[in-house]
Motif scaffolding. Structure first.
Motif, PDB file in Angstrom:
ATOM      1  N   ASP A 106      29.725  61.311  80.627  1.00 26.09           N
ATOM      2  CA  ASP A 106      29.526  61.159  79.182  1.00 26.09           C
ATOM      3  C   ASP A 106      29.554  59.705  78.727  1.00 26.09           C
ATOM      4  OD1 ASP A 106      29.215  63.862  78.838  1.00 26.09           O
ATOM      5  OD2 ASP A 106      31.271  64.188  78.137  1.00 26.09           O
ATOM      6  N   ASP A 107      30.285  58.863  79.434  1.00 26.80           N
ATOM      7  CA  ASP A 107      30.370  57.462  79.036  1.00 26.80           C
ATOM      8  C   ASP A 107      29.545  56.553  79.953  1.00 26.80           C
ATOM      9  OD1 ASP A 107      31.922  57.657  81.291  1.00 26.80           O
ATOM     10  OD2 ASP A 107      33.584  56.477  80.487  1.00 26.80           O
ATOM     11  N   GLY A 108      28.568  57.128  80.670  1.00 27.33           N
ATOM     12  CA  GLY A 108      27.765  56.352  81.612  1.00 27.33           C
ATOM     13  C   GLY A 108      26.282  56.497  81.350  1.00 27.33           C
ATOM     14  N   GLY A 109      25.500  56.066  82.305  1.00 21.54           N
ATOM     15  CA  GLY A 109      24.047  56.166  82.223  1.00 21.54           C
ATOM     16  C   GLY A 109      23.422  54.949  81.576  1.00 21.54           C
ATOM     17  N   ALA A 110      22.143  54.885  81.680  1.00 24.29           N
ATOM     18  CA  ALA A 110      21.388  53.797  81.065  1.00 24.29           C
ATOM     19  C   ALA A 110      21.399  53.957  79.545  1.00 24.29           C
ATOM     20  CB  ALA A 110      19.943  53.813  81.566  1.00 24.29           C
ATOM     21  N   HIS A 111      21.269  52.853  78.840  1.00 20.65           N
ATOM     22  CA  HIS A 111      21.063  52.876  77.396  1.00 20.65           C
ATOM     23  C   HIS A 111      19.874  51.972  77.127  1.00 20.65           C
ATOM     24  CE1 HIS A 111      22.565  51.959  73.037  1.00 20.65           C
ATOM     25  NE2 HIS A 111      21.278  52.191  73.101  1.00 20.65           N
ATOM     26  N   VAL A 112      18.824  52.577  76.617  1.00 21.12           N
ATOM     27  CA  VAL A 112      17.613  51.837  76.293  1.00 21.12           C
ATOM     28  C   VAL A 112      17.326  52.047  74.815  1.00 21.12           C
ATOM     29  CG1 VAL A 112      15.143  51.611  76.746  1.00 21.12           C
ATOM     30  CG2 VAL A 112      16.704  52.171  78.622  1.00 21.12           C
ATOM     31  N   ALA A 113      17.128  50.955  74.080  1.00 25.28           N
ATOM     32  CA  ALA A 113      16.799  51.035  72.653  1.00 25.28           C
ATOM     33  C   ALA A 113      15.339  50.647  72.475  1.00 25.28           C
ATOM     34  CB  ALA A 113      17.695  50.119  71.841  1.00 25.28           C
ATOM     35  N   LEU A 114      14.587  51.503  71.808  1.00 28.01           N
ATOM     36  CA  LEU A 114      13.165  51.286  71.569  1.00 28.01           C
ATOM     37  C   LEU A 114      12.940  51.034  70.080  1.00 28.01           C
ATOM     38  CD1 LEU A 114      11.936  54.257  73.763  1.00 28.01           C
ATOM     39  CD2 LEU A 114      12.055  51.847  74.429  1.00 28.01           C
ATOM     40  N   ARG A 115      12.328  49.922  69.734  1.00 28.24           N
ATOM     41  CA  ARG A 115      12.051  49.582  68.334  1.00 28.24           C
ATOM     42  C   ARG A 115      10.851  50.394  67.856  1.00 28.24           C
ATOM     43  NH1 ARG A 115      12.572  44.663  65.076  1.00 28.24           N
ATOM     44  NH2 ARG A 115      14.333  44.201  66.415  1.00 28.24           N
ATOM     45  N   VAL A 116      11.009  51.010  66.690  1.00 26.52           N
ATOM     46  CA  VAL A 116       9.927  51.782  66.076  1.00 26.52           C
ATOM     47  C   VAL A 116       9.650  51.238  64.675  1.00 26.52           C
ATOM     48  CG1 VAL A 116      10.440  53.834  67.461  1.00 26.52           C
ATOM     49  CG2 VAL A 116      11.482  53.597  65.213  1.00 26.52           C
ATOM     50  N   ARG A 117       8.536  51.679  64.077  1.00 24.86           N
ATOM     51  CA  ARG A 117       8.081  51.097  62.815  1.00 24.86           C
ATOM     52  C   ARG A 117       8.757  51.614  61.566  1.00 24.86           C
ATOM     53  NH1 ARG A 117       1.937  51.853  64.389  1.00 24.86           N
ATOM     54  NH2 ARG A 117       2.717  53.932  64.180  1.00 24.86           N
ATOM     55  N   SER A 118       9.325  52.813  61.618  1.00 24.51           N
ATOM     56  CA  SER A 118       9.881  53.376  60.378  1.00 24.51           C
ATOM     57  C   SER A 118      10.917  54.447  60.687  1.00 24.51           C
ATOM     58  CB  SER A 118       8.762  53.980  59.519  1.00 24.51           C
ATOM     59  OG  SER A 118       8.278  55.174  60.131  1.00 24.51           O
ATOM     60  N   THR A 119      11.642  54.846  59.643  1.00 17.79           N
ATOM     61  CA  THR A 119      12.638  55.900  59.809  1.00 17.79           C
ATOM     62  C   THR A 119      11.987  57.227  60.187  1.00 17.79           C
ATOM     63  OG1 THR A 119      12.617  56.410  57.442  1.00 17.79           O
ATOM     64  CG2 THR A 119      14.251  54.799  58.211  1.00 17.79           C
ATOM     65  N   GLU A 120      10.743  57.436  59.783  1.00 22.84           N
ATOM     66  CA  GLU A 120      10.033  58.670  60.151  1.00 22.84           C
ATOM     67  C   GLU A 120       9.873  58.770  61.670  1.00 22.84           C
ATOM     68  OE1 GLU A 120       9.392  57.835  55.964  1.00 22.84           O
ATOM     69  OE2 GLU A 120       8.885  56.584  57.691  1.00 22.84           O
ATOM     70  N   PHE A 121       9.620  57.633  62.312  1.00 19.95           N
ATOM     71  CA  PHE A 121       9.505  57.638  63.773  1.00 19.95           C
ATOM     72  C   PHE A 121      10.862  57.907  64.420  1.00 19.95           C
ATOM     73  CE2 PHE A 121       5.613  55.328  62.765  1.00 19.95           C
ATOM     74  CZ  PHE A 121       4.707  55.921  63.637  1.00 19.95           C
ATOM     75  N   VAL A 122      11.923  57.373  63.851  1.00 24.80           N
ATOM     76  CA  VAL A 122      13.279  57.651  64.358  1.00 24.80           C
ATOM     77  C   VAL A 122      13.543  59.152  64.286  1.00 24.80           C
ATOM     78  CG1 VAL A 122      15.753  57.299  63.948  1.00 24.80           C
ATOM     79  CG2 VAL A 122      14.175  55.354  63.770  1.00 24.80           C
ATOM     80  N   ASP A 123      13.235  59.748  63.132  1.00 24.94           N
ATOM     81  CA  ASP A 123      13.455  61.183  62.945  1.00 24.94           C
ATOM     82  C   ASP A 123      12.636  62.009  63.930  1.00 24.94           C
ATOM     83  OD1 ASP A 123      15.028  60.395  60.801  1.00 24.94           O
ATOM     84  OD2 ASP A 123      13.601  61.046  59.266  1.00 24.94           O
ATOM     85  N   ALA A 124      11.354  61.678  64.098  1.00 23.05           N
ATOM     86  CA  ALA A 124      10.463  62.425  64.994  1.00 23.05           C
ATOM     87  C   ALA A 124      10.929  62.309  66.443  1.00 23.05           C
ATOM     88  CB  ALA A 124       9.030  61.931  64.845  1.00 23.05           C
ATOM     89  N   PHE A 125      11.343  61.124  66.838  1.00 18.58           N
ATOM     90  CA  PHE A 125      11.856  60.876  68.177  1.00 18.58           C
ATOM     91  C   PHE A 125      13.054  61.785  68.462  1.00 18.58           C
ATOM     92  CE2 PHE A 125      15.164  58.618  70.559  1.00 18.58           C
ATOM     93  CZ  PHE A 125      14.506  58.218  71.713  1.00 18.58           C
ATOM     94  N   HIS A 126      14.003  61.816  67.546  1.00 20.47           N
ATOM     95  CA  HIS A 126      15.214  62.624  67.717  1.00 20.47           C
ATOM     96  C   HIS A 126      14.871  64.113  67.785  1.00 20.47           C
ATOM     97  CE1 HIS A 126      19.093  64.463  66.499  1.00 20.47           C
ATOM     98  NE2 HIS A 126      19.598  63.480  67.232  1.00 20.47           N
ATOM     99  N   ALA A 127      14.053  64.586  66.879  1.00 20.13           N
ATOM    100  CA  ALA A 127      13.679  66.001  66.851  1.00 20.13           C
ATOM    101  C   ALA A 127      12.948  66.400  68.134  1.00 20.13           C
ATOM    102  CB  ALA A 127      12.815  66.295  65.622  1.00 20.13           C
ATOM    103  N   ALA A 128      12.041  65.562  68.605  1.00 18.80           N
ATOM    104  CA  ALA A 128      11.290  65.868  69.822  1.00 18.80           C
ATOM    105  C   ALA A 128      12.213  65.929  71.032  1.00 18.80           C
ATOM    106  CB  ALA A 128      10.190  64.834  70.050  1.00 18.80           C
ATOM    107  N   ALA A 129      13.193  65.052  71.085  1.00 18.80           N
ATOM    108  CA  ALA A 129      14.127  65.050  72.213  1.00 18.80           C
ATOM    109  C   ALA A 129      14.920  66.348  72.272  1.00 18.80           C
ATOM    110  CB  ALA A 129      15.064  63.851  72.118  1.00 18.80           C
ATOM    111  N   ILE A 130      15.383  66.807  71.129  1.00 18.07           N
ATOM    112  CA  ILE A 130      16.153  68.059  71.071  1.00 18.07           C
ATOM    113  C   ILE A 130      15.258  69.226  71.483  1.00 18.07           C
ATOM    114  CG2 ILE A 130      17.501  69.621  69.597  1.00 18.07           C
ATOM    115  CD1 ILE A 130      18.703  66.723  70.154  1.00 18.07           C
ATOM    116  N   ALA A 131      14.041  69.261  70.948  1.00 19.12           N
ATOM    117  CA  ALA A 131      13.105  70.347  71.261  1.00 19.12           C
ATOM    118  C   ALA A 131      12.706  70.353  72.734  1.00 19.12           C
ATOM    119  CB  ALA A 131      11.864  70.231  70.376  1.00 19.12           C
TER     120      ALA A 131
END
Length: 142
Positions: free
Chosen positions: A74-99
């Motif tokens: 739980d406290d390991g693994g890679a952490h990669v941050a990807l810059r996106v253009r808007s909060t809508e992309f953040v929301d879509a990214f999160h929803a797609a990952a869960i789905a």
């Protein structure tokens, strides 16, 4: 004597050329990352027997088969941050990952502890690697 430096102006020079993430099941991870990264404009650009590269024009994010790796703590693994253009992309990214079979490691929202206007979502892929989508909102933030 200063080291010799070669200036290559044929492409935009950035500090990091690419990032690789280890996965236990390449087919499963490819499906997951195609769904998730597709929401932010990345696509599968290269596929080899043990690695797949994603990007917009150039493979910047690679997943590499490492079938024998232990599950990520739980406290390991890679952490990669990807810059996106808007909060809508953040929301879509999160929803797609869960789905697609990932899990939430932090729902979309402002993270003032990371700086003014820092809006991000954090997910874990099926192997436990942590991937973040981030954008900056508000006046004077770029």
């Amino acid at each position: 004597m200063a080291p010799h430096r070669v200036r290559d102006t044929s492409y935009e020079i950035t500090m990091i050329d690419h990032v690789s993430i280890a996965v236990r099941d390449l087919d499963r991870a490819t499906r997951f990352y195609e769904a998730v990264l597709g929401t932010i404009g990345y696509m599968k650009l290269e596929a080899r027997p043990a690695t797949v590269g994603f990007g917009k024009k150039y493979p910047e994010l690679w997943i590499n088969l490492r079938a024998t790796i232990a599950p990520v703590a739980d406290d390991g693994g890679a952490h990669v941050a990807l810059r996106v253009r808007s909060t809508e992309f953040v929301d879509a990214f999160h929803a797609a990952a869960i789905a697609a079979g990932g899990s939430s490691d932090g729902a979309p929202g402002l993270r003032p502890q990371h700086g003014e206007g820092y809006h991000a979502a954090f997910i874990r892929d099926p192997d436990g690697n942590r991937i973040e989508a981030v954008t900056f909102v508000g006046a004077g933030v770029s």
